[in-house]
Design an enzyme around this catalytic site. Structure first.
Site, PDB file in Angstrom:
ATOM      1  N   THR A  14      81.375  65.941  96.175  1.00  0.00           N
ATOM      2  CA  THR A  14      81.126  65.410  94.913  1.00  0.00           C
ATOM      3  C   THR A  14      80.552  66.625  94.058  1.00  0.00           C
ATOM      4  O   THR A  14      80.015  67.442  94.660  1.00  0.00           O
ATOM      5  CB  THR A  14      80.187  64.228  94.926  1.00  0.00           C
ATOM      6  OG1 THR A  14      79.166  64.654  95.541  1.00  0.00           O
ATOM      7  CG2 THR A  14      80.830  62.989  95.683  1.00  0.00           C
ATOM      8  N   ASP A  15      80.360  66.404  92.740  1.00  0.00           N
ATOM      9  CA  ASP A  15      79.600  67.191  91.781  1.00  0.00           C
ATOM     10  C   ASP A  15      78.209  66.648  91.415  1.00  0.00           C
ATOM     11  O   ASP A  15      77.933  65.757  92.212  1.00  0.00           O
ATOM     12  CB  ASP A  15      80.597  67.562  90.654  1.00  0.00           C
ATOM     13  CG  ASP A  15      80.914  66.413  89.625  1.00  0.00           C
ATOM     14  OD1 ASP A  15      80.283  65.362  89.942  1.00  0.00           O
ATOM     15  OD2 ASP A  15      82.084  66.578  88.960  1.00  0.00           O
ATOM     16  N   MET A  16      77.868  67.362  90.570  1.00  0.00           N
ATOM     17  CA  MET A  16      76.282  66.984  90.147  1.00  0.00           C
ATOM     18  C   MET A  16      76.334  65.555  89.344  1.00  0.00           C
ATOM     19  O   MET A  16      75.378  64.801  89.569  1.00  0.00           O
ATOM     20  CB  MET A  16      75.714  67.819  88.853  1.00  0.00           C
ATOM     21  CG  MET A  16      75.400  68.981  89.706  1.00  0.00           C
ATOM     22  SD  MET A  16      74.606  70.232  88.378  1.00  0.00           S
ATOM     23  CE  MET A  16      73.221  69.419  87.879  1.00  0.00           C
TER      24      MET A  16
END
Length: 128
Positions: A14-16
């Site tokens: 996942t990203d931020m």
């Protein structure tokens, strides 16, 4: 025939924003293609030792909806040889009955020097 590869989304995917980072969909579909190659009896290490590798030459991708941490996904793949040189994959990533990602991928077989060559004869026969 459709090949199905289950994938669980981990934190590292996942990203931020807490959604799957866009490039990781390409990793998911790469894993599915690798599984198909193995299921067809092609040992890529032997192929490499013989001087050949599979190379992706084209990807057209559509990101339709986000996957999130903890999601359980399925990568669904259909494939066919469209010529003696090209192996084409239609790949989708699903969460339940929702399609999140679609890609059309073209791969070819190349020599270690980067010259395109025909797909191995036994593979072409299986894909016919």
């Amino acid at each position: 025939m459709t090949h199905v590869l289950p994938v669980k989304v981990y934190y590292e995917d996942t990203d931020m924003g807490g959604v799957v980072y866009y490039a990781n969909y390409l990793k998911f579909i790469e894993r599915a293609r690798s599984e198909i190659v193995e299921e067809l009896g092609v040992d890529q290490n032997v192929l490499k030792a013989d001087g050949y590798v599979f190379v992706v030459t084209r990807v057209v991708a559509d990101y339709l909806a986000p996957a999130r941490l903890g999601d359980r996904l399925e990568v669904k793949t259909t494939h066919k040889a469209t010529s003696p040189l090209r192996w084409v994959f239609d790949q989708t990533v699903w969460r339940g009955d929702q399609c999140l990602f679609k890609a059309d991928v073209t791969a070819v077989c190349m020599t270690n020097e980067g010259r395109p060559v025909r797909l191995p004869a036994e593979l072409r026969a299986q894909l016919a």
